[in-house]
Scaffold this motif. Structure first.
Motif, PDB file in Angstrom:
ATOM      1  N   LEU A 303      68.068  17.141 105.111  1.00 52.69           N
ATOM      2  CA  LEU A 303      68.829  18.225 104.187  1.00 52.69           C
ATOM      3  C   LEU A 303      67.792  18.776 103.457  1.00 52.69           C
ATOM      4  CD1 LEU A 303      71.780  16.093 102.922  1.00 52.69           C
ATOM      5  CD2 LEU A 303      71.652  16.964 105.112  1.00 52.69           C
ATOM      6  N   SER A 304      67.881  20.326 103.441  1.00 56.09           N
ATOM      7  CA  SER A 304      66.949  21.144 102.821  1.00 56.09           C
ATOM      8  C   SER A 304      67.521  22.293 102.091  1.00 56.09           C
ATOM      9  CB  SER A 304      65.756  21.648 103.771  1.00 56.09           C
ATOM     10  OG  SER A 304      66.589  22.547 104.750  1.00 56.09           O
ATOM     11  N   GLY A 305      66.972  22.699 101.051  1.00 57.50           N
ATOM     12  CA  GLY A 305      67.545  23.862 100.188  1.00 57.50           C
ATOM     13  C   GLY A 305      67.658  23.378  98.947  1.00 57.50           C
ATOM     14  N   ALA A 306      67.578  24.596  98.106  1.00 56.20           N
ATOM     15  CA  ALA A 306      68.161  24.396  96.853  1.00 56.20           C
ATOM     16  C   ALA A 306      69.620  24.425  96.513  1.00 56.20           C
ATOM     17  CB  ALA A 306      67.417  25.587  95.794  1.00 56.20           C
ATOM     18  N   THR A 307      70.392  23.662  95.926  1.00 59.53           N
ATOM     19  CA  THR A 307      71.575  23.563  96.063  1.00 59.53           C
ATOM     20  C   THR A 307      72.199  22.817  94.530  1.00 59.53           C
ATOM     21  OG1 THR A 307      73.560  22.336  96.816  1.00 59.53           O
ATOM     22  CG2 THR A 307      71.579  21.300  97.321  1.00 59.53           C
ATOM     23  N   ASP A 308      73.048  23.338  93.974  1.00 68.04           N
ATOM     24  CA  ASP A 308      73.857  22.567  93.120  1.00 68.04           C
ATOM     25  C   ASP A 308      74.281  21.256  93.233  1.00 68.04           C
ATOM     26  OD1 ASP A 308      73.405  24.660  91.167  1.00 68.04           O
ATOM     27  OD2 ASP A 308      75.355  25.565  91.590  1.00 68.04           O
ATOM     28  N   LEU A 309      74.189  20.722  94.485  1.00 65.39           N
ATOM     29  CA  LEU A 309      74.885  19.403  95.124  1.00 65.39           C
ATOM     30  C   LEU A 309      73.688  18.512  95.002  1.00 65.39           C
ATOM     31  CD1 LEU A 309      76.964  20.589  97.843  1.00 65.39           C
ATOM     32  CD2 LEU A 309      78.000  19.912  95.716  1.00 65.39           C
ATOM     33  N   HIS A 310      72.439  18.834  94.720  1.00 64.03           N
ATOM     34  CA  HIS A 310      71.271  18.027  94.756  1.00 64.03           C
ATOM     35  C   HIS A 310      71.735  16.671  94.212  1.00 64.03           C
ATOM     36  CE1 HIS A 310      67.276  16.610  94.757  1.00 64.03           C
ATOM     37  NE2 HIS A 310      67.245  16.408  93.396  1.00 64.03           N
ATOM     38  N   GLY A 311      72.102  16.472  92.946  1.00 64.83           N
ATOM     39  CA  GLY A 311      72.234  15.036  92.459  1.00 64.83           C
ATOM     40  C   GLY A 311      73.428  14.309  93.087  1.00 64.83           C
ATOM     41  N   GLU A 312      74.520  15.037  93.466  1.00 61.56           N
ATOM     42  CA  GLU A 312      75.465  14.272  94.176  1.00 61.56           C
ATOM     43  C   GLU A 312      75.245  13.767  95.450  1.00 61.56           C
ATOM     44  OE1 GLU A 312      80.302  15.285  95.833  1.00 61.56           O
ATOM     45  OE2 GLU A 312      79.136  16.778  94.814  1.00 61.56           O
ATOM     46  N   LEU A 313      74.217  14.705  96.193  1.00 63.64           N
ATOM     47  CA  LEU A 313      73.466  14.184  97.577  1.00 63.64           C
ATOM     48  C   LEU A 313      72.691  12.966  97.309  1.00 63.64           C
ATOM     49  CD1 LEU A 313      73.008  17.443  99.304  1.00 63.64           C
ATOM     50  CD2 LEU A 313      74.974  16.168  99.686  1.00 63.64           C
ATOM     51  N   LEU A 314      71.746  12.891  96.332  1.00 61.66           N
ATOM     52  CA  LEU A 314      71.041  11.998  95.882  1.00 61.66           C
ATOM     53  C   LEU A 314      71.960  10.517  95.826  1.00 61.66           C
ATOM     54  CD1 LEU A 314      68.276  13.247  93.520  1.00 61.66           C
ATOM     55  CD2 LEU A 314      67.838  12.357  95.711  1.00 61.66           C
ATOM     56  N   ALA A 315      72.870  10.603  95.054  1.00 60.10           N
ATOM     57  CA  ALA A 315      73.753   9.529  94.879  1.00 60.10           C
ATOM     58  C   ALA A 315      74.753   9.149  95.990  1.00 60.10           C
ATOM     59  CB  ALA A 315      74.865   9.877  93.552  1.00 60.10           C
ATOM     60  N   SER A 316      74.858  10.073  97.218  1.00 56.74           N
ATOM     61  CA  SER A 316      75.551   9.617  97.968  1.00 56.74           C
ATOM     62  C   SER A 316      75.025   9.157  99.330  1.00 56.74           C
ATOM     63  CB  SER A 316      76.667  10.699  98.251  1.00 56.74           C
ATOM     64  OG  SER A 316      77.234  11.152  97.232  1.00 56.74           O
ATOM     65  N   ALA A 317      73.639   8.731  99.481  1.00 55.48           N
ATOM     66  CA  ALA A 317      72.895   8.529 100.525  1.00 55.48           C
ATOM     67  C   ALA A 317      73.570   7.660 101.718  1.00 55.48           C
ATOM     68  CB  ALA A 317      71.583   7.855 100.200  1.00 55.48           C
ATOM     69  N   PRO A 318      74.313   6.460 101.274  1.00 53.13           N
ATOM     70  CA  PRO A 318      74.932   5.664 102.274  1.00 53.13           C
ATOM     71  C   PRO A 318      76.077   6.656 102.962  1.00 53.13           C
ATOM     72  CG  PRO A 318      74.601   4.450 100.381  1.00 53.13           C
ATOM     73  CD  PRO A 318      74.310   5.723  99.869  1.00 53.13           C
ATOM     74  N   GLN A 319      76.831   7.189 102.227  1.00 51.05           N
ATOM     75  CA  GLN A 319      78.043   8.043 102.753  1.00 51.05           C
ATOM     76  C   GLN A 319      77.536   9.178 103.700  1.00 51.05           C
ATOM     77  OE1 GLN A 319      80.749   9.721 100.108  1.00 51.05           O
ATOM     78  NE2 GLN A 319      81.802  10.861 101.625  1.00 51.05           N
ATOM     79  N   LEU A 320      76.228   9.736 103.304  1.00 48.63           N
ATOM     80  CA  LEU A 320      75.780  10.895 104.192  1.00 48.63           C
ATOM     81  C   LEU A 320      75.116  10.359 105.481  1.00 48.63           C
ATOM     82  CD1 LEU A 320      73.775  12.671 101.788  1.00 48.63           C
ATOM     83  CD2 LEU A 320      75.373  13.530 102.913  1.00 48.63           C
ATOM     84  N   LEU A 321      74.695   9.213 105.418  1.00 48.45           N
ATOM     85  CA  LEU A 321      74.381   8.375 106.698  1.00 48.45           C
ATOM     86  C   LEU A 321      75.639   8.106 107.678  1.00 48.45           C
ATOM     87  CD1 LEU A 321      72.216   7.319 108.600  1.00 48.45           C
ATOM     88  CD2 LEU A 321      72.249   5.232 107.421  1.00 48.45           C
ATOM     89  N   ALA A 322      76.452   7.379 107.045  1.00 51.71           N
ATOM     90  CA  ALA A 322      77.793   7.129 107.666  1.00 51.71           C
ATOM     91  C   ALA A 322      78.159   8.338 108.555  1.00 51.71           C
ATOM     92  CB  ALA A 322      78.620   6.349 106.826  1.00 51.71           C
ATOM     93  N   GLU A 323      78.456   9.386 107.423  1.00 48.45           N
ATOM     94  CA  GLU A 323      78.992  10.750 108.096  1.00 48.45           C
ATOM     95  C   GLU A 323      78.289  11.236 109.339  1.00 48.45           C
ATOM     96  OE1 GLU A 323      81.979  11.836 107.473  1.00 48.45           O
ATOM     97  OE2 GLU A 323      82.537  11.504 105.162  1.00 48.45           O
ATOM     98  N   ALA A 324      76.964  11.066 108.982  1.00 50.89           N
ATOM     99  CA  ALA A 324      76.255  11.645 110.186  1.00 50.89           C
ATOM    100  C   ALA A 324      76.273  10.864 111.547  1.00 50.89           C
ATOM    101  CB  ALA A 324      74.549  11.702 109.836  1.00 50.89           C
ATOM    102  N   ARG A 325      76.312   9.775 111.492  1.00 48.20           N
ATOM    103  CA  ARG A 325      76.634   8.918 112.465  1.00 48.20           C
ATOM    104  C   ARG A 325      77.960   8.919 113.016  1.00 48.20           C
ATOM    105  NH1 ARG A 325      72.989   3.642 110.396  1.00 48.20           N
ATOM    106  NH2 ARG A 325      70.933   4.396 111.261  1.00 48.20           N
ATOM    107  N   ALA A 326      79.101   9.382 112.116  1.00 47.10           N
ATOM    108  CA  ALA A 326      80.192   9.434 112.659  1.00 47.10           C
ATOM    109  C   ALA A 326      80.194  10.923 113.413  1.00 47.10           C
ATOM    110  CB  ALA A 326      81.300   9.599 111.631  1.00 47.10           C
ATOM    111  N   ALA A 327      79.573  11.839 112.870  1.00 52.35           N
ATOM    112  CA  ALA A 327      79.443  13.091 113.535  1.00 52.35           C
ATOM    113  C   ALA A 327      78.926  12.962 115.264  1.00 52.35           C
ATOM    114  CB  ALA A 327      78.963  14.104 112.820  1.00 52.35           C
ATOM    115  N   ALA A 328      78.001  12.148 115.137  1.00 51.16           N
ATOM    116  CA  ALA A 328      77.165  12.032 116.310  1.00 51.16           C
ATOM    117  C   ALA A 328      78.232  11.071 117.482  1.00 51.16           C
ATOM    118  CB  ALA A 328      76.205  11.126 116.198  1.00 51.16           C
ATOM    119  N   LEU A 329      78.953  10.228 116.767  1.00 54.12           N
ATOM    120  CA  LEU A 329      79.764   9.393 117.691  1.00 54.12           C
ATOM    121  C   LEU A 329      81.023  10.394 118.222  1.00 54.12           C
ATOM    122  CD1 LEU A 329      79.999   6.127 115.959  1.00 54.12           C
ATOM    123  CD2 LEU A 329      79.028   6.525 118.122  1.00 54.12           C
ATOM    124  N   GLY A 330      81.256  11.298 117.198  1.00 54.26           N
ATOM    125  CA  GLY A 330      82.434  12.303 117.718  1.00 54.26           C
ATOM    126  C   GLY A 330      81.934  13.154 118.840  1.00 54.26           C
TER     127      GLY A 330
END
Length: 432
Positions: A303-330
């Motif tokens: 994930l790249s770029g300057a965003t107001d979601l930076h902190g939320e993304l830092l705190a959501s690492a496990p969910q981001l990985l699960a969502e990415a793997r779900a997208a791949a399985l889809g």
């Protein structure tokens, strides 16, 4: 250029140059992973080699050269060696000889030392250079195996002169002076030394990034057959060499890799909501699969770029990985597999730590001051020092993660800054 084969009727033929196969190498990121994609990656090194043998048989090549690192260390499970014997048996049935040189990883392997190979397999000895001749093809192959893993002698120096009237192939496992990336400088030599040896082709391995280093004579790193982690991204192949009238006529890559590793950048600077980031990940994975040429895409999301979601993304690492793997399985069970999601975003605000009422604000102030506290930095250096020193060599190279990179480079101010951003993000998220 004068031909050593003038007036001699020379047969035309093809041969395969491969190496750095690393059969059954443990692939990273698979711990606890299940499903067809994970299983396909687990068996990728075997399948890629099996497919290469199939090509050798169907294409009726004259012989196969394996220039080292067939195995991946001191394997105790004989199934790895038995698999190789089975593949060599297939070549034997098709009258295809194989010439095998042991590299640094093979020198560690007990299987290499114990299993009896079919009689079509010719292994270069390790005490001194050895020459194998195929008189019907008028080919001479010269090589020397590694006796031990840390072979730092210049082996090429003692290789014999070329055999007159033959197509001479030098087989060597070497870092070529250590100038080709993060590889141990084993069997060092120079390009000029190889060029001046008088051989027609140098079949090299050890440097996993394949490439043609010189023409006439041709000096070639075959590259590794199957990428095993993100540092071996992109197409991986063996080389198919065509010889006509005693001279090299062409080189063609043979892509038998099963899973193709790739970095997938996901720009999230324009995302306003967490859900937008997930949508962007899905879109990026889908686009990346189109470049995998029908192979399983094994990728690392960044994930790249300057965003107001930076902190939320830092705190959501496990969910981001699960969502990415779900997208791949889809996309299907064997289309894409996600190794990791790396957060390389930055805060879109000018201040790295935003003031907030109450306890969170007090914590932020303390963390901001901590980055300049020499006593705290010294304590962190002491606590992390032993851990960093115990990291395997490969892990120390794999420093895409910002926090790990800061720790390895001893930038403890950056370590505190990253920890501060993470703690702030987690506490903010819990208050919502």
């Amino acid at each position: 250029m004068f031909s050593a084969f003038a007036g001699v009727n020379m047969p035309s033929f093809q041969f395969i140059h491969t190496g750095d196969i690393h059969l059954d190498s443990p692939l990273k990121g698979l711990s606890g992973q299940e499903g067809l994609a994970a299983e396909r990656i687990r068996t990728a090194t075997r399948t890629a080699f099996e497919d290469l043998v199939t090509y050798a048989i169907d294409g009726q090549v004259a012989f196969m050269v394996i220039a080292g690192d067939l195995y991946d260390g001191d394997w105790r499970d004989f199934q790895t060696g038995l698999f190789f014997v089975r593949q060599m048996g297939r070549l034997r049935a098709a009258n295809v000889p194989a010439f095998v040189l042991h590299g640094n990883h093979d020198a560690e392997s007990q299987i290499t030392k114990r299993l009896t190979l079919p009689d079509n397999v010719h292994v270069f000895r390790y005490r001194k250079p050895q020459t194998f001749k195929l008189d019907d093809r008028r080919v001479a192959l010269h090589g020397q195996s590694f006796r031990m893993q840390a072979t730092t002698d210049n082996l090429a120096e003692a290789y014999p002169p070329p055999v007159k009237g033959y197509f001479n192939i030098g087989v060597l496992h070497t870092a070529l002076g250590g100038t080709n990336g993060p590889h141990e400088n084993y069997a060092p030599c120079t390009l000029d030394e190889l060029v001046n040896k008088g051989y027609d082709y140098w079949a090299l391995a050890h440097v996993h990034q394949g490439g043609l280093l010189h023409e006439n004579p041709h000096v070639v790193f075959c590259g590794n057959l199957q990428g095993r982690h993100i540092r071996e991204a992109g197409p991986q192949s063996a080389q198919l060499i065509t010889v006509q009238d005693g001279a090299l006529h062409g080189i063609e890559p043979l892509y038998t890799d099963v899973a193709r590793w790739m970095h997938v950048d996901v720009p999230v600077g324009g995302c306003a909501r967490f859900g937008d980031v997930i949508d962007q990940i899905k879109c990026s994975i889908n686009e990346a699969t189109k470049t995998a040429q029908g192979r399983l895409l094994a990728c690392r999301i960044q994930l790249s770029g300057a965003t107001d979601l930076h902190g939320e993304l830092l705190a959501s690492a496990p969910q981001l990985l699960a969502e990415a793997r779900a997208a791949a399985l889809g996309l299907g069970e064997e289309v894409a597999w996600i190794e990791r999601v790396v957060n390389a975003t930055a805060s879109a605000t000018t201040a790295s730590i935003q003031p907030d009422p109450g306890v969170i604000n007090d914590l932020n102030v303390l963390l901001a001051q901590a980055a300049d506290d020499p006593d705290l930095r010294a304590e962190i250096a002491n606590d992390l020092g032993d851990l960093i020193r115990k990291l395997p060599h490969d892990a120390a190279l794999d420093i895409e993660d910002r926090l790990l990179e800061a720790a390895i480079s001893k930038d403890f101010g950056a370590v505190i800054e990253q920890a501060a951003a993470y703690l702030s993000a987690r506490l903010t998220a819990e208050r919502r």
